[in-house]
Design a protein around this motif. Structure first.
Motif, PDB file in Angstrom:
ATOM      1  N   LYS A  94       0.855  -1.189   0.000  1.00 28.16           N
ATOM      2  CA  LYS A  94       0.000   0.000   0.000  1.00 28.16           C
ATOM      3  C   LYS A  94       0.894   1.243   0.000  1.00 28.16           C
ATOM      4  CE  LYS A  94      -3.879  -2.284   0.428  1.00 28.16           C
ATOM      5  NZ  LYS A  94      -4.458  -2.652  -0.856  1.00 28.16           N
ATOM      6  N   ASP A  97       2.371   2.222   3.256  1.00 26.58           N
ATOM      7  CA  ASP A  97       3.229   1.280   3.973  1.00 26.58           C
ATOM      8  C   ASP A  97       4.575   1.928   4.303  1.00 26.58           C
ATOM      9  OD1 ASP A  97       3.093  -2.099   4.126  1.00 26.58           O
ATOM     10  OD2 ASP A  97       5.019  -1.118   4.523  1.00 26.58           O
ATOM     11  N   TRP A 228      -7.757  -1.290 -14.332  1.00 20.02           N
ATOM     12  CA  TRP A 228      -7.727  -0.851 -12.926  1.00 20.02           C
ATOM     13  C   TRP A 228      -8.989  -1.380 -12.270  1.00 20.02           C
ATOM     14  CZ3 TRP A 228      -8.337   4.815 -10.846  1.00 20.02           C
ATOM     15  CH2 TRP A 228      -7.910   4.847  -9.513  1.00 20.02           C
ATOM     16  N   ARG A 230     -11.391  -2.936  -8.974  1.00 21.56           N
ATOM     17  CA  ARG A 230     -11.729  -2.839  -7.541  1.00 21.56           C
ATOM     18  C   ARG A 230     -11.473  -4.157  -6.827  1.00 21.56           C
ATOM     19  NH1 ARG A 230     -15.957  -0.121  -9.625  1.00 21.56           N
ATOM     20  NH2 ARG A 230     -17.464  -1.813  -9.444  1.00 21.56           N
ATOM     21  N   THR A 231     -10.301  -4.251  -6.223  1.00 18.93           N
ATOM     22  CA  THR A 231      -9.946  -5.441  -5.434  1.00 18.93           C
ATOM     23  C   THR A 231      -9.263  -4.965  -4.164  1.00 18.93           C
ATOM     24  OG1 THR A 231      -7.761  -5.543  -6.437  1.00 18.93           O
ATOM     25  CG2 THR A 231      -9.507  -6.788  -7.544  1.00 18.93           C
ATOM     26  N   ASP A 232      -8.898  -5.898  -3.296  1.00 21.08           N
ATOM     27  CA  ASP A 232      -8.157  -5.507  -2.091  1.00 21.08           C
ATOM     28  C   ASP A 232      -6.856  -4.810  -2.480  1.00 21.08           C
ATOM     29  OD1 ASP A 232     -10.119  -6.545  -0.544  1.00 21.08           O
ATOM     30  OD2 ASP A 232      -9.056  -8.400  -0.028  1.00 21.08           O
ATOM     31  N   MET A 233      -6.267  -5.211  -3.610  1.00 17.17           N
ATOM     32  CA  MET A 233      -5.014  -4.588  -4.027  1.00 17.17           C
ATOM     33  C   MET A 233      -5.222  -3.142  -4.461  1.00 17.17           C
ATOM     34  SD  MET A 233      -2.302  -5.551  -7.048  1.00 17.17           S
ATOM     35  CE  MET A 233      -1.714  -7.067  -6.343  1.00 17.17           C
ATOM     36  N   ALA A 234      -6.174  -2.899  -5.315  1.00 17.55           N
ATOM     37  CA  ALA A 234      -6.295  -1.574  -5.942  1.00 17.55           C
ATOM     38  C   ALA A 234      -7.250  -0.639  -5.205  1.00 17.55           C
ATOM     39  CB  ALA A 234      -6.735  -1.723  -7.396  1.00 17.55           C
ATOM     40  N   GLY A 235      -8.090  -1.182  -4.324  1.00 11.03           N
ATOM     41  CA  GLY A 235      -8.969  -0.327  -3.530  1.00 11.03           C
ATOM     42  C   GLY A 235     -10.289  -0.006  -4.194  1.00 11.03           C
ATOM     43  N   PRO A 236     -11.162   0.696  -3.456  1.00  9.87           N
ATOM     44  CA  PRO A 236     -12.553   0.889  -3.887  1.00  9.87           C
ATOM     45  C   PRO A 236     -12.746   1.933  -4.992  1.00  9.87           C
ATOM     46  CG  PRO A 236     -12.161   1.967  -1.782  1.00  9.87           C
ATOM     47  CD  PRO A 236     -10.895   1.262  -2.132  1.00  9.87           C
ATOM     48  N   LYS A 237     -11.711   2.734  -5.280  1.00 10.56           N
ATOM     49  CA  LYS A 237     -11.904   3.802  -6.281  1.00 10.56           C
ATOM     50  C   LYS A 237     -11.714   3.321  -7.717  1.00 10.56           C
ATOM     51  CE  LYS A 237     -10.586   7.669  -3.349  1.00 10.56           C
ATOM     52  NZ  LYS A 237      -9.345   8.193  -2.812  1.00 10.56           N
ATOM     53  N   ALA A 238     -11.153   2.117  -7.874  1.00 12.37           N
ATOM     54  CA  ALA A 238     -10.885   1.614  -9.228  1.00 12.37           C
ATOM     55  C   ALA A 238     -12.207   1.436  -9.979  1.00 12.37           C
ATOM     56  CB  ALA A 238     -10.128   0.297  -9.150  1.00 12.37           C
TER      57      ALA A 238
END
Ligand code: NDP
Length: 275
Positions: A94, A97, A228, A230-238
């Protein structure tokens, strides 16, 4: 005819999970959901079962050589090989991090480049004639390439770069990142980006090798960007849903029999992009 089989790494969640869901609907054969953690894998299996889908499961931690060789032996014994391999497993730190850049470089390249390469080393000999190999890279691989020194760019784009040379370059990046000299050495400040530049370049090297060593087997190997998502990796804004992110990897996995391209390319939104 023997049952066809597809293996998707890192498919207990995110894009990999969506790829398995899509393949359960579109692929005529056995679809393997794999996960490094058996509990998370089983939970994903139950979720798909509740949708009426029936993937199969195998444990697979790409950072664990023993797990890779155990899985490879299983597919060899049960199916005589693998028809489609989708290397989707990947990690990203992240932005917030606080781990040092050197640590981020070492950890990120370990999974996204070196472990994915281990998968390819052990699974490529299993890929059957007419097989498809999809490496989920990223558009960031291309952007990062353009941020490297002209010398590095030349090597990553060259037709004669070997796997050994690429591995040496990736090791050099990690060493320089740890000593704080990566910028002077021609690298940008993105460990994730370099890991994916390495993965896209590796895909091109392995595709050239396939064309040379198995010219009549019709295997197609490509790297791709899912978009891009929306996953745990890329977050909710994708902007994309995981199912939308699965579209290009699935397209490459399901290129019809007899096709000769794309092969050794970087593909996004189902289109080949220049490298
Ligand atoms: P997620 O973080 O949602 O999922 C990553 C998956 O990889 C998880 O199943 C994770 O398992 C698994 N994984 C991580 N390390 C290992 C390992 N050592 N062995 C096996 N599995 C592992 O990410 P995404 O779904 O977003 O990403 C999937 C791929 O798409 C990655 O390669 C990523 O770099 C790429 N990508 C994603 C983009 C996006 O916008 N989301 C954009 C461009 C590329 P666990 O649950 O155990 O951690």
């Amino acid at each position: 005819m023997s049952t066809k089989v597809v293996v998707v790494t890192g498919s207990n969640k995110g894009i990999g999970f969506a790829i398995v869901r899509g393949l359960c609907k579109q692929f005529h054969g056995d679809v393997y959901l794999t996960s490094r953690d058996v509990g998370r894998g089983q939970a994903a299996m139950e979720s798909l079962a509740s949708e009426g889908l029936k993937p199969l499961f195998h444990q697979l931690d790409i950072n664990d050589l023993n797990s890779i060789t155990t899985a490879a032996a299983f597919f060899k014994k049960k199916y005589g090989g693998v028809d489609i391999l989708i290397n989707n497993a990947g990690i990203a730190f992240k932005v917030a991090d606080t781990a040092t850049f050197g640590t981020q470089a070492e950890v990120t390249l370990k999974t996204n480049f070196f472990a994915t390469r281990d998968m390819l080393t052990h699974f490529m000999p299993l890929i059957k004639a007419g097989g498809r190999v999809v490496n989920v890279s990223s558009f960031v691989s291309s952007r990062t390439l353009n941020q490297c020194s002209p010398e590095l760019q030349q090597r990553f784009r060259s037709e004669d770069i070997t796997e050994d040379e690429l591995v040496g370059l990736m090791q050099r990046f990690v060493e320089k990142a740890k000593s704080g000299e990566h910028n002077q050495d021609g690298w940008p400040d993105t460990a994730y980006g370099v890991s994916k530049t390495g993965l896209t370049t590796l895909s091109m090297i392995l595709a050239r090798r396939l064309s040379k060593e198995r010219p009549n087997d019709g295997i197609l190997l490509n790297a791709c960007c899912p978009g891009w998502v929306r996953t745990d990796m890329a977050g909710p804004k994708a902007p994309k849903t995981p199912d939308e992110g699965a579209v290009t990897p699935m397209y490459l996995a399901l290129i019809p029999a007899g096709a000769t391209e794309p092969h050794g390319k970087f593909v996004s939104e189902k289109e080949v992009y220049p490298w």
